[in-house]
Design a protein around this motif. Sequence first.
Motif, mmCIF file in Angstrom:
data_model
loop_
_atom_site.group_PDB
_atom_site.id
_atom_site.type_symbol
_atom_site.label_atom_id
_atom_site.label_comp_id
_atom_site.label_asym_id
_atom_site.label_seq_id
_atom_site.Cartn_x
_atom_site.Cartn_y
_atom_site.Cartn_z
ATOM 1 N N CYS A 129 -10.104 15.936 100.936
ATOM 2 C CA CYS A 129 -9.021 14.988 100.675
ATOM 3 C C CYS A 129 -8.214 14.720 101.937
ATOM 4 N N THR A 130 -7.665 13.513 101.997
ATOM 5 C CA THR A 130 -6.698 13.151 103.015
ATOM 6 C C THR A 130 -5.411 12.812 102.283
ATOM 7 N N PHE A 131 -4.306 13.439 102.698
ATOM 8 C CA PHE A 131 -3.006 13.220 102.076
ATOM 9 C C PHE A 131 -2.123 12.367 102.982
ATOM 10 N N VAL A 132 -1.093 11.766 102.404
ATOM 11 C CA VAL A 132 -0.188 10.895 103.163
ATOM 12 C C VAL A 132 0.698 11.686 104.118
ATOM 13 N N SER A 133 0.905 12.955 103.850
ATOM 14 C CA SER A 133 1.735 13.800 104.714
ATOM 15 C C SER A 133 1.342 15.258 104.481
ATOM 16 N N PRO A 134 1.683 16.133 105.424
ATOM 17 C CA PRO A 134 1.366 17.546 105.233
ATOM 18 C C PRO A 134 2.021 18.120 103.983
ATOM 19 N N GLU A 135 3.212 17.629 103.648
ATOM 20 C CA GLU A 135 3.904 18.165 102.474
ATOM 21 C C GLU A 135 3.078 17.991 101.208
ATOM 22 N N TYR A 136 2.368 16.862 101.090
ATOM 23 C CA TYR A 136 1.558 16.649 99.894
ATOM 24 C C TYR A 136 0.280 17.489 99.907
ATOM 25 N N GLY A 137 -0.274 17.756 101.080
ATOM 26 C CA GLY A 137 -1.399 18.688 101.163
ATOM 27 C C GLY A 137 -0.962 20.100 100.807
ATOM 28 N N ILE A 138 0.217 20.480 101.278
ATOM 29 C CA ILE A 138 0.774 21.791 100.949
ATOM 30 C C ILE A 138 1.098 21.861 99.466
ATOM 31 N N ARG A 139 1.614 20.774 98.910
ATOM 32 C CA ARG A 139 1.898 20.719 97.476
ATOM 33 C C ARG A 139 0.631 21.010 96.668
ATOM 34 N N ALA A 140 -0.466 20.341 97.022
ATOM 35 C CA ALA A 140 -1.720 20.538 96.289
ATOM 36 C C ALA A 140 -2.170 22.000 96.376
ATOM 37 N N MET A 141 -2.048 22.598 97.558
ATOM 38 C CA MET A 141 -2.386 24.019 97.708
ATOM 39 C C MET A 141 -1.561 24.858 96.743
ATOM 40 N N GLY A 142 -0.258 24.597 96.719
ATOM 41 C CA GLY A 142 0.636 25.368 95.858
ATOM 42 C C GLY A 142 0.290 25.228 94.392
ATOM 43 N N ARG A 143 -0.043 24.005 93.986
ATOM 44 C CA ARG A 143 -0.407 23.789 92.577
ATOM 45 C C ARG A 143 -1.663 24.578 92.214
ATOM 46 N N ILE A 144 -2.641 24.555 93.103
ATOM 47 C CA ILE A 144 -3.882 25.295 92.857
ATOM 48 C C ILE A 144 -3.607 26.796 92.783
ATOM 49 N N LEU A 145 -2.871 27.311 93.753
ATOM 50 C CA LEU A 145 -2.605 28.758 93.792
ATOM 51 C C LEU A 145 -1.801 29.216 92.582
ATOM 52 N N ARG A 146 -0.828 28.422 92.164
ATOM 53 C CA ARG A 146 -0.052 28.776 90.977
ATOM 54 C C ARG A 146 -0.946 28.765 89.733
ATOM 55 N N ASN A 147 -1.875 27.806 89.654
ATOM 56 C CA ASN A 147 -2.816 27.760 88.529
ATOM 57 C C ASN A 147 -3.761 28.961 88.528
ATOM 58 N N TYR A 148 -4.130 29.439 89.701
ATOM 59 C CA TYR A 148 -4.997 30.618 89.764
ATOM 60 C C TYR A 148 -4.355 31.771 89.009
ATOM 61 N N ARG B 156 -1.625 31.496 86.736
ATOM 62 C CA ARG B 156 -1.273 31.120 85.355
ATOM 63 C C ARG B 156 -2.495 30.969 84.463
ATOM 64 N N LYS B 157 -3.501 30.242 84.930
ATOM 65 C CA LYS B 157 -4.654 29.933 84.085
ATOM 66 C C LYS B 157 -5.747 30.990 84.126
ATOM 67 N N TYR B 158 -5.909 31.650 85.275
ATOM 68 C CA TYR B 158 -7.052 32.544 85.449
ATOM 69 C C TYR B 158 -6.657 34.000 85.650
ATOM 70 N N GLY B 159 -5.365 34.293 85.685
ATOM 71 C CA GLY B 159 -4.904 35.660 85.830
ATOM 72 C C GLY B 159 -5.172 36.275 87.191
ATOM 73 N N LEU B 160 -5.415 35.451 88.197
ATOM 74 C CA LEU B 160 -5.672 35.981 89.535
ATOM 75 C C LEU B 160 -4.341 36.324 90.192
ATOM 76 N N ASN B 161 -4.142 37.599 90.461
ATOM 77 C CA ASN B 161 -2.857 38.038 90.997
ATOM 78 C C ASN B 161 -3.012 39.094 92.091
ATOM 79 N N THR B 162 -4.156 39.078 92.766
ATOM 80 C CA THR B 162 -4.357 39.899 93.960
ATOM 81 C C THR B 162 -4.865 38.974 95.060
ATOM 82 N N VAL B 163 -4.656 39.359 96.290
ATOM 83 C CA VAL B 163 -5.158 38.546 97.392
ATOM 84 C C VAL B 163 -6.671 38.419 97.283
ATOM 85 N N ARG B 164 -7.349 39.501 96.935
ATOM 86 C CA ARG B 164 -8.816 39.441 96.813
ATOM 87 C C ARG B 164 -9.238 38.438 95.731
#
Length: 137
Positions: A38-57, A59-67
């Motif tokens: 993906c190409t985003f309009v600004s770094p903030e939106y690329g960072i936003r997408a990262m944050g949404r994915i990581l938070r879903n990991y 919330r949705k999948y119970g992933l709560n360790t770095v591994r």
Amino acid sequence: MSIPANAPRGIRNHNPGNIRHGDSWQGLAPEQPDSAFCTFVSPEYGIRAMGRILRNYQRKYGLNTVRGIISRWAPPTENDTEAYVLHVAEKLGVGADDTIDVDVHLEALMAAIIRHENGMNPYDAATLRRGVELARA
């Protein structure tokens, strides 16, 4: 911030997590010149997408360790996942298998991922913080 032509792909695309095409992310650039990422309009939106994915990991999948998080983010079929896990855990100051709260560690987690994905993190604290705020909105 002017982006040099020789900057890493993730930085050039304002996609410092190197998120692949697939979702209709908020802040996607109208033109998508990279066929894989993906190409985003600004770094903030690329960072936003990262944050949404990581938070879903967590919330949705119970992933709560770095591994657990990095193994899903950067699977061994494409990455040296173990080296990635150890790098991120070191940056967070936790063990690879220690339980973490993604929301509490989100900014530091994303900074470590950005550095690993791109070999650098050119973003100042304010840019990272704006992306985190967008992810939490």
